[in-house]
Design an enzyme around this catalytic site. Structure first.
Site, PDB file in Angstrom:
ATOM      1  N   ASP A  67       0.815  -1.216   0.000  1.00 46.67           N
ATOM      2  CA  ASP A  67       0.000   0.000   0.000  1.00 46.67           C
ATOM      3  C   ASP A  67       0.852   1.270   0.000  1.00 46.67           C
ATOM      4  OD1 ASP A  67       0.923  -0.586   2.567  1.00 46.67           O
ATOM      5  OD2 ASP A  67      -1.058  -0.919   3.405  1.00 46.67           O
ATOM      6  N   ASN A 136      -7.795  -3.241  14.253  1.00 44.48           N
ATOM      7  CA  ASN A 136      -9.174  -3.548  13.850  1.00 44.48           C
ATOM      8  C   ASN A 136      -9.220  -4.741  12.881  1.00 44.48           C
ATOM      9  OD1 ASN A 136      -8.132  -2.465  11.518  1.00 44.48           O
ATOM     10  ND2 ASN A 136      -9.545  -0.740  11.384  1.00 44.48           N
ATOM     11  N   HIS A 138      -7.389  -5.028  10.110  1.00 41.16           N
ATOM     12  CA  HIS A 138      -7.083  -4.732   8.706  1.00 41.16           C
ATOM     13  C   HIS A 138      -5.774  -5.402   8.278  1.00 41.16           C
ATOM     14  CE1 HIS A 138      -4.888  -0.764   9.917  1.00 41.16           C
ATOM     15  NE2 HIS A 138      -3.969  -1.631   9.553  1.00 41.16           N
ATOM     16  N   GLU A 143      -9.924  -2.177   5.340  1.00 40.37           N
ATOM     17  CA  GLU A 143     -10.564  -1.917   6.622  1.00 40.37           C
ATOM     18  C   GLU A 143     -11.788  -2.823   6.798  1.00 40.37           C
ATOM     19  OE1 GLU A 143      -9.077  -0.054   8.625  1.00 40.37           O
ATOM     20  OE2 GLU A 143      -8.269   1.756   7.704  1.00 40.37           O
TER      21      GLU A 143
HETATM   22  C1  F6R Z   1       1.469  -1.645   6.222  1.00 45.78           C
HETATM   23  C2  F6R Z   1       0.137  -2.166   6.288  1.00 45.78           C
HETATM   24  C3  F6R Z   1      -0.664  -2.216   7.552  1.00 45.78           C
HETATM   25  C4  F6R Z   1       0.132  -2.648   8.771  1.00 45.78           C
HETATM   26  C5  F6R Z   1      -0.760  -2.675  10.019  1.00 45.78           C
HETATM   27  C6  F6R Z   1       0.028  -3.006  11.272  1.00 45.78           C
HETATM   28  O1  F6R Z   1       1.975  -1.688   4.909  1.00 45.78           O
HETATM   29  O2  F6R Z   1      -0.367  -2.526   5.282  1.00 45.78           O
HETATM   30  O3  F6R Z   1      -1.753  -3.080   7.372  1.00 45.78           O
HETATM   31  O4  F6R Z   1       0.678  -3.918   8.557  1.00 45.78           O
HETATM   32  O5  F6R Z   1      -1.376  -1.435  10.189  1.00 45.78           O
HETATM   33  O6  F6R Z   1       0.914  -1.974  11.529  1.00 45.78           O
HETATM   34  P1  F6R Z   1       2.035  -2.100  12.658  1.00 45.78           P
HETATM   35  O7  F6R Z   1       2.972  -3.163  12.206  1.00 45.78           O
HETATM   36  O8  F6R Z   1       2.682  -0.754  12.693  1.00 45.78           O
HETATM   37  O9  F6R Z   1       1.325  -2.462  13.915  1.00 45.78           O
END
Ligand code: F6R
Length: 244
Positions: A67, A136, A138, A143
């Site tokens: 992303d 959440n 994701h 989401e």
């Molecule tokens: C990042 C991504 C997000 C993260 C998720 C967890 O490229 O796609 O889905 O993997 O938000 O983030 P952290 O590792 O910072 O807890």
């Protein structure tokens, strides 16, 4: 679904890095799906160490990131392109032309999404996808929703994601409101998936995602149906699941 519980973040990161190493050794031109965020930081460090010790070669590796924020240029320190260069790509011998990250500055959202999906397909799909998980549920920026998204698309970020990600920005207002993201379908097509999570704050969502029913309100839960997924947790993230 295989679950590996590690003592701590350090051991989790070595475990993930070793699995990625095995993938690269078995196919030197692997297509690696990569994630940003806090979770993979040490995995990248470990991979950089392996590279520096001449144990890994990234010269034929192709990467596709999950992303990118909409509206951030590559040189913006909060863009995922910048994150990947700083934390990984600048420290290994991957070729610039083999790095793929959605273009956050693309004017035509739809065209960018179609091009990105097409790019992944033209590379032959993702051999190994590394994932983190949001509080959440994701994965990438998919989401909670009423259905599982299929392909790369542009999303409005949820309040909870904006809040969680504001730790990287000076103020919450600076967090972009939209992002380009692979769809759940794009991710699900990866031949192998590794999801990593560490810390007590991830324990509740890990239980919900992998020990409850598959539900688009917890996007990561779809991984229960994938034929080759490894969930790597530290003891804190695994603290709410029953261990047999
Ligand atoms: C990042 C991504 C997000 C993260 C998720 C967890 O490229 O796609 O889905 O993997 O938000 O983030 P952290 O590792 O910072 O807890």
């Amino acid at each position: 679904m295989k679950i590996i519980i590690c003592k701590n973040y350090e051991e989790l990161s070595s475990t993930a890095a070793n699995l990625i190493k095995d993938q690269i050794i078995s196919k030197k031109d692997s297509v690696l799906g990569l994630a940003t965020g806090s979770s993979p930081l040490k995995t990248y460090e470990k991979l950089v160490d392996l590279y520096k010790n001449n144990l890994l070669d990234f010269s034929e590796i192709k990467s596709v990131n999950l992303d990118e924020y909409k509206g951030l240029t590559k040189d913006n320190t909060n863009s995922y392109y910048f994150f990947m260069k700083e934390n990984f790509f600048n420290k290994i011998n991957i070729k610039e032309e083999n790095i793929n990250i959605p273009n956050g500055m693309a004017l035509d959202e739809l065209e960018e999404c179609e091009n990105y999906e097409e790019k992944i397909n033209s590379l032959g799909g993702i051999d190994l996808q590394l994932l983190g998980i949001g509080h959440n549920g994701h994965i990438a920026f998919n989401e909670p929703a009423s259905h599982f998204s299929k392909k790369t698309h542009c999303v409005e970020l949820s309040e909870s994601t904006i809040k969680a990600n504001s730790r990287f920005f000076e103020t919450e207002d600076e967090v972009p409101k939209k992002a380009f993201t692979m769809g759940i379908g794009t991710i699900f097509k990866a031949k192998k998936i590794i999801l990593i999570a560490s810390g007590k704050d991830k324990a509740k969502i890990i239980k919900e995602a992998f020990f409850s029913e598959v539900n688009p309100n917890v996007p990561a839960s779809i991984l229960q149906f994938h034929k080759d997924v490894i969930i790597i947790l530290d003891e804190d993230a695994a603290s709410l699941i029953n261990k047999f």
